[in-house]
Design an enzyme around this catalytic site. Structure first.
Site, PDB file in Angstrom:
ATOM      1  N   ARG A  24       0.852  -1.203   0.000  1.00 29.94           N
ATOM      2  CA  ARG A  24       0.000   0.000   0.000  1.00 29.94           C
ATOM      3  C   ARG A  24       0.874   1.234   0.000  1.00 29.94           C
ATOM      4  O   ARG A  24       1.769   1.373   0.833  1.00 29.94           O
ATOM      5  CB  ARG A  24      -0.905   0.025   1.228  1.00 29.94           C
ATOM      6  CG  ARG A  24      -2.012  -0.957   1.098  1.00 29.94           C
ATOM      7  CD  ARG A  24      -3.059  -0.807   2.182  1.00 29.94           C
ATOM      8  NE  ARG A  24      -3.793  -2.058   2.239  1.00 29.94           N
ATOM      9  CZ  ARG A  24      -4.605  -2.416   3.204  1.00 29.94           C
ATOM     10  NH1 ARG A  24      -4.814  -1.579   4.215  1.00 29.94           N
ATOM     11  NH2 ARG A  24      -5.211  -3.574   3.177  1.00 29.94           N
ATOM     12  N   SER A 120      -7.984  -1.107   0.563  1.00 29.14           N
ATOM     13  CA  SER A 120      -8.984  -1.414   1.572  1.00 29.14           C
ATOM     14  C   SER A 120      -9.775  -0.199   2.034  1.00 29.14           C
ATOM     15  O   SER A 120     -10.396   0.483   1.236  1.00 29.14           O
ATOM     16  CB  SER A 120      -8.288  -2.118   2.729  1.00 29.14           C
ATOM     17  OG  SER A 120      -9.228  -2.608   3.626  1.00 29.14           O
ATOM     18  N   HIS A 121      -9.678   0.129   3.329  1.00 31.11           N
ATOM     19  CA  HIS A 121     -10.470   1.224   3.907  1.00 31.11           C
ATOM     20  C   HIS A 121      -9.762   2.565   3.730  1.00 31.11           C
ATOM     21  O   HIS A 121     -10.279   3.582   4.154  1.00 31.11           O
ATOM     22  CB  HIS A 121     -10.667   0.945   5.392  1.00 31.11           C
ATOM     23  CG  HIS A 121      -9.366   0.714   6.088  1.00 31.11           C
ATOM     24  ND1 HIS A 121      -8.644  -0.446   5.889  1.00 31.11           N
ATOM     25  CD2 HIS A 121      -8.630   1.491   6.883  1.00 31.11           C
ATOM     26  CE1 HIS A 121      -7.518  -0.362   6.564  1.00 31.11           C
ATOM     27  NE2 HIS A 121      -7.478   0.801   7.179  1.00 31.11           N
ATOM     28  N   ASP A 284     -16.310  -1.848   4.244  1.00 33.36           N
ATOM     29  CA  ASP A 284     -15.270  -0.928   3.782  1.00 33.36           C
ATOM     30  C   ASP A 284     -15.119  -0.995   2.261  1.00 33.36           C
ATOM     31  O   ASP A 284     -15.867  -1.708   1.575  1.00 33.36           O
ATOM     32  CB  ASP A 284     -13.943  -1.229   4.490  1.00 33.36           C
ATOM     33  CG  ASP A 284     -13.323  -2.542   4.058  1.00 33.36           C
ATOM     34  OD1 ASP A 284     -14.043  -3.403   3.535  1.00 33.36           O
ATOM     35  OD2 ASP A 284     -12.097  -2.712   4.238  1.00 33.36           O
ATOM     36  N   ASP A 286     -13.197  -2.424   0.041  1.00 35.31           N
ATOM     37  CA  ASP A 286     -13.050  -3.678  -0.699  1.00 35.31           C
ATOM     38  C   ASP A 286     -13.941  -4.790  -0.159  1.00 35.31           C
ATOM     39  O   ASP A 286     -13.844  -5.934  -0.605  1.00 35.31           O
ATOM     40  CB  ASP A 286     -11.582  -4.128  -0.730  1.00 35.31           C
ATOM     41  CG  ASP A 286     -11.035  -4.417   0.655  1.00 35.31           C
ATOM     42  OD1 ASP A 286     -11.456  -3.731   1.610  1.00 35.31           O
ATOM     43  OD2 ASP A 286     -10.192  -5.315   0.799  1.00 35.31           O
ATOM     44  N   ASP A 288     -14.207  -6.357   2.803  1.00 33.61           N
ATOM     45  CA  ASP A 288     -13.862  -7.417   3.757  1.00 33.61           C
ATOM     46  C   ASP A 288     -14.146  -7.014   5.205  1.00 33.61           C
ATOM     47  O   ASP A 288     -14.362  -7.869   6.053  1.00 33.61           O
ATOM     48  CB  ASP A 288     -12.415  -7.909   3.577  1.00 33.61           C
ATOM     49  CG  ASP A 288     -11.377  -6.811   3.647  1.00 33.61           C
ATOM     50  OD1 ASP A 288     -11.757  -5.629   3.818  1.00 33.61           O
ATOM     51  OD2 ASP A 288     -10.172  -7.133   3.522  1.00 33.61           O
ATOM     52  N   ARG A 289     -14.161  -5.713   5.498  1.00 27.76           N
ATOM     53  CA  ARG A 289     -14.490  -5.301   6.868  1.00 27.76           C
ATOM     54  C   ARG A 289     -15.988  -5.072   7.017  1.00 27.76           C
ATOM     55  O   ARG A 289     -16.675  -4.763   6.041  1.00 27.76           O
ATOM     56  CB  ARG A 289     -13.798  -3.979   7.206  1.00 27.76           C
ATOM     57  CG  ARG A 289     -12.308  -4.071   7.187  1.00 27.76           C
ATOM     58  CD  ARG A 289     -11.710  -2.750   7.618  1.00 27.76           C
ATOM     59  NE  ARG A 289     -10.263  -2.918   7.706  1.00 27.76           N
ATOM     60  CZ  ARG A 289      -9.483  -2.206   8.494  1.00 27.76           C
ATOM     61  NH1 ARG A 289      -9.978  -1.256   9.250  1.00 27.76           N
ATOM     62  NH2 ARG A 289      -8.181  -2.434   8.524  1.00 27.76           N
ATOM     63  N   THR A 352      -1.580  -9.978  14.023  1.00 27.37           N
ATOM     64  CA  THR A 352      -2.493  -9.207  13.178  1.00 27.37           C
ATOM     65  C   THR A 352      -2.238  -9.521  11.702  1.00 27.37           C
ATOM     66  O   THR A 352      -1.087  -9.555  11.274  1.00 27.37           O
ATOM     67  CB  THR A 352      -2.266  -7.707  13.438  1.00 27.37           C
ATOM     68  OG1 THR A 352      -2.692  -7.438  14.763  1.00 27.37           O
ATOM     69  CG2 THR A 352      -3.062  -6.849  12.464  1.00 27.37           C
ATOM     70  N   GLU A 372      -9.981  -7.325  15.624  1.00 32.87           N
ATOM     71  CA  GLU A 372     -10.558  -6.096  16.175  1.00 32.87           C
ATOM     72  C   GLU A 372     -10.766  -5.040  15.098  1.00 32.87           C
ATOM     73  O   GLU A 372     -11.564  -4.133  15.272  1.00 32.87           O
ATOM     74  CB  GLU A 372      -9.686  -5.548  17.307  1.00 32.87           C
ATOM     75  CG  GLU A 372      -8.203  -5.360  17.005  1.00 32.87           C
ATOM     76  CD  GLU A 372      -7.869  -4.310  16.001  1.00 32.87           C
ATOM     77  OE1 GLU A 372      -8.509  -3.247  16.037  1.00 32.87           O
ATOM     78  OE2 GLU A 372      -6.958  -4.555  15.171  1.00 32.87           O
ATOM     79  N   LYS A 384     -11.483 -12.146   5.150  1.00 35.70           N
ATOM     80  CA  LYS A 384     -12.609 -11.718   5.962  1.00 35.70           C
ATOM     81  C   LYS A 384     -13.709 -11.253   5.019  1.00 35.70           C
ATOM     82  O   LYS A 384     -13.444 -10.898   3.875  1.00 35.70           O
ATOM     83  CB  LYS A 384     -12.193 -10.650   6.948  1.00 35.70           C
ATOM     84  CG  LYS A 384     -11.464  -9.458   6.388  1.00 35.70           C
ATOM     85  CD  LYS A 384     -10.913  -8.642   7.553  1.00 35.70           C
ATOM     86  CE  LYS A 384     -10.342  -7.327   7.096  1.00 35.70           C
ATOM     87  NZ  LYS A 384      -8.888  -7.370   6.908  1.00 35.70           N
TER      88      LYS A 384
END
Ligand code: G16
Length: 548
Positions: A24, A120-121, A284, A286, A288-289, A352, A372, A384
């Site tokens: 990223r 992602s987010h 989010d 993509d 996954d969250r 993580t 988390e 996820k």
């Protein structure tokens, strides 16, 4: 398409080491000449070296979350993949594939792997963030060993292979030839729906909506808009308008596509009104969250995982025969540990990063996993999965005919409550932050046996993980201070940021009752961490940039 193969000389970029989840960087970095090409060629070179020398019988999947530069990156990846000899390349229509859908496509189509374009987010746009992630044959993110080998290739790359060819029309489903490769533009939704169809009772969920259940699903102008519309409003017959911010935009409408209180403010507002819907959810960029809300109530990710684990066998047909085990990342609250104990199944604690769950799921050791950072998922894919989590909650509410609030209270009553918060200090000087972690690493073991925040320190270390399947060891995964009353302070540096360093501090205190004020309950731990990490002294910061 007749195409000319090219070998293009190139020189390495020094900063292509993947972090917690892929590479990223700022979008402009990715837009520099050969930046994408170098990284993608390095992926193929490292896969080839690891025992897949010939790609002609292999399938590669490509897609992204629709952010700025998605289409341009995809066009160049298609050419590099074709020039590297892939027999078949699948790409989501419009260049779109959510992260869990990518995993589903890789698994269902028996692909060698997939390349995901997402940060992602993180926000999208020319002045924002971009990312590339490689997923392996099991559908999950490449493990550390693989990403390190890719990185090693990026350090010495001298050439990449590509084709001189016109771009592929990404908006039309169908098959075209690109050199010797067959490129198929596929529906990004159907493989994913087929996988979910094997888990959930869609009739029961349709019944819930038919009985007047009201859901608001905030897709945050990320990739889940089309999935939410097709699944929730289409298949499950939730009323039109259930999905808000449902159109994927290159800049996510200017916001952070991050499902939390700050960035899903409108959803929070709606859920706090007197006539609030029964449930609110957000995903989010993509997909996954996820975040789950009830009327005036926020479900913390650790609680969400624990509640799903508690009810899965009873409410979700795909888990009807029970869970084999559960897993959570180290900073995630221990709520799911207590459920696992009650169910008599193992609970694994990993560093993580979703990639650490892959081996546990592949070896049949665990069924559900969570983090988390608003991630929950199961072994139906190897990522996820935001929409999956929403369907889990809908199934639980349909099964028990209870509200989100009642479900959560019932959980706390039976298992106690993990009061949990994360404090982020963003934009810290990276070298200074690394020094701080080094110092703490040396210092924390001596805390064992001392008193902190009204309790005795049971153990303190820098978390190290040995994968039970392949024996690989991941060290320096975060400072843990474990107290004898079950409380924990955890500190680690984020591996997903694109500027400076972000310190994440996690606080957990377990109490039998559910209704204590969160901040007050955690205050002694927050105070203790301030002293230990000396954040004000080192960085001049008196309060966190974000509290989740
Ligand atoms: C990624 C990883 C997650 C991780 C999260 C936060 O999520 O996939 O496993 O928990 O980053 O990582 P960090 O604390 O290092 O910033 P996502 O949704 O960004 O891909």
């Amino acid at each position: 398409m007749e195409c000319q193969g090219l070998i293009v000389p190139t020189t390495p970029y020094e900063d292509q080491r993947p972090g917690t989840s892929g590479l990223r960087r700022k979008t402009r970095r990715f837009m520099q000449p050969h930046y994408v090409e170098n990284f993608v060629q390095s992926i193929f070179d490292s896969v080839r070296e690891e025992g897949a020398p010939d790609f002609s019988g292999e399938t590669l999947v490509v897609g992204g979350d629709g952010r700025y530069h998605n289409r341009e990156a995809i066009q160049s990846i298609l050419k590099i993949a074709a020039a590297n000899g892939f027999g078949r390349i699948l790409v989501g229509r419009g260049g779109l594939l959510s992260t869990p859908a990518m995993s589903a496509v890789i698994r269902r189509r028996g692909a060698l792997g997939g390349i995901l374009l997402t940060a992602s987010h993180n926000p999208g746009g020319a002045g924002a963030d971009f990312g590339i992630k490689y997923n392996i044959r099991n559908g999950g993110p490449a493990p550390e060993g693989v990403t390190e080998r890719i990185y090693a290739h990026t350090r010495v790359i001298e050439r990449f292979l590509t084709l001189e060819a016109p771009g592929v029309d990404l908006d039309r489903e169908g098959t075209v030839r690109l050199g010797d490769a067959e490129v198929a533009v596929i529906d990004p939704i159907s493989d994913y729906v087929a996988v979910l169809g094997g888990i959930f009772d869609f009739d029961a969920l349709r019944g819930l909506f038919r009985d007047g259940f009201r859901l608001v699903f905030d897709a945050m102008n990320g990739v889940t808009g089309p999935y939410g519309r097709a699944i929730l409003e289409g298949m499950l017959e939730a009323p039109e308008g259930t999905v808000i911010r449902g159109t994927p935009l290159e800049d996510f409408g200017g916001g952070h596509p991050d499902p939390d209180r700050r960035h899903a403010g409108e959803l929070f507002r709606r859920m706090s009104l007197p006539d609030a819907p029964d449930m609110g959810a957000a995903c989010d960029g993509d997909g996954d969250r996820n975040m789950i809300l009830g009327r005036g109530i926020f479900v913390s990710p650790g609680d969400s995982l624990a509640v799903i684990a508690q009810h899965a066998a009873g409410c979700i047909p795909g888990y009807g025969s029970g869970l084999r085990g559960v897993a959570r990342s180290m900073p995630t609250s221990t709520a799911v540990d207590r459920v696992a104990r009650a169910l008599g199944v193992p609970c694994y604690e990993t560093p993580t990063g979703w990639k650490f769950f892959g081996n546990l799921m592949d070896s049949g050791r665990c069924t559900l996993c969570g983090e988390e950072s608003f991630g929950t998922g199961s072994d139906h894919v190897r990522e996820k999965d935001g929409i999956w989590a929403v369907l889990c909650w809908l199934s639980i509410l349909a099964g028990d005919r209870a509200s989100v609030g009642e479900t959560l209270l019932g959980h706390w009553r039976r298992f106690g409550r993990s009061y949990f918060q994360r404090h982020d200090y963003a934009g810290l000087d990276a070298a200074q932050a690394a020094r701080m972690m080094d110092e703490l690493r040396g210092h924390v073991p001596s805390l064992a046996g001392t008193r902190l925040a009204d309790a005795a320190v049971r153990d303190a270390d820098d978390f190290s993980y040995t994968d039970p399947v392949d024996g690989s060891v991941s060290r320096n995964q975060g400072i843990r201070i474990l107290l004898d009353d079950g409380s924990r302070i955890v500190g680690r540096l984020s591996g997903t940021g694109t500027e400076g360093a972000t310190l994440r501090l996690y606080f957990e205190r377990v109490r039998p009752e559910g209704g204590l004020p969160l901040e007050e309950t955690l205050a002694p731990l927050v105070e203790a961490a301030r002293g230990l990490f000396r954040i004000e002294e080192r960085f001049g910061r008196t309060s966190p940039s974000v509290v989740t």
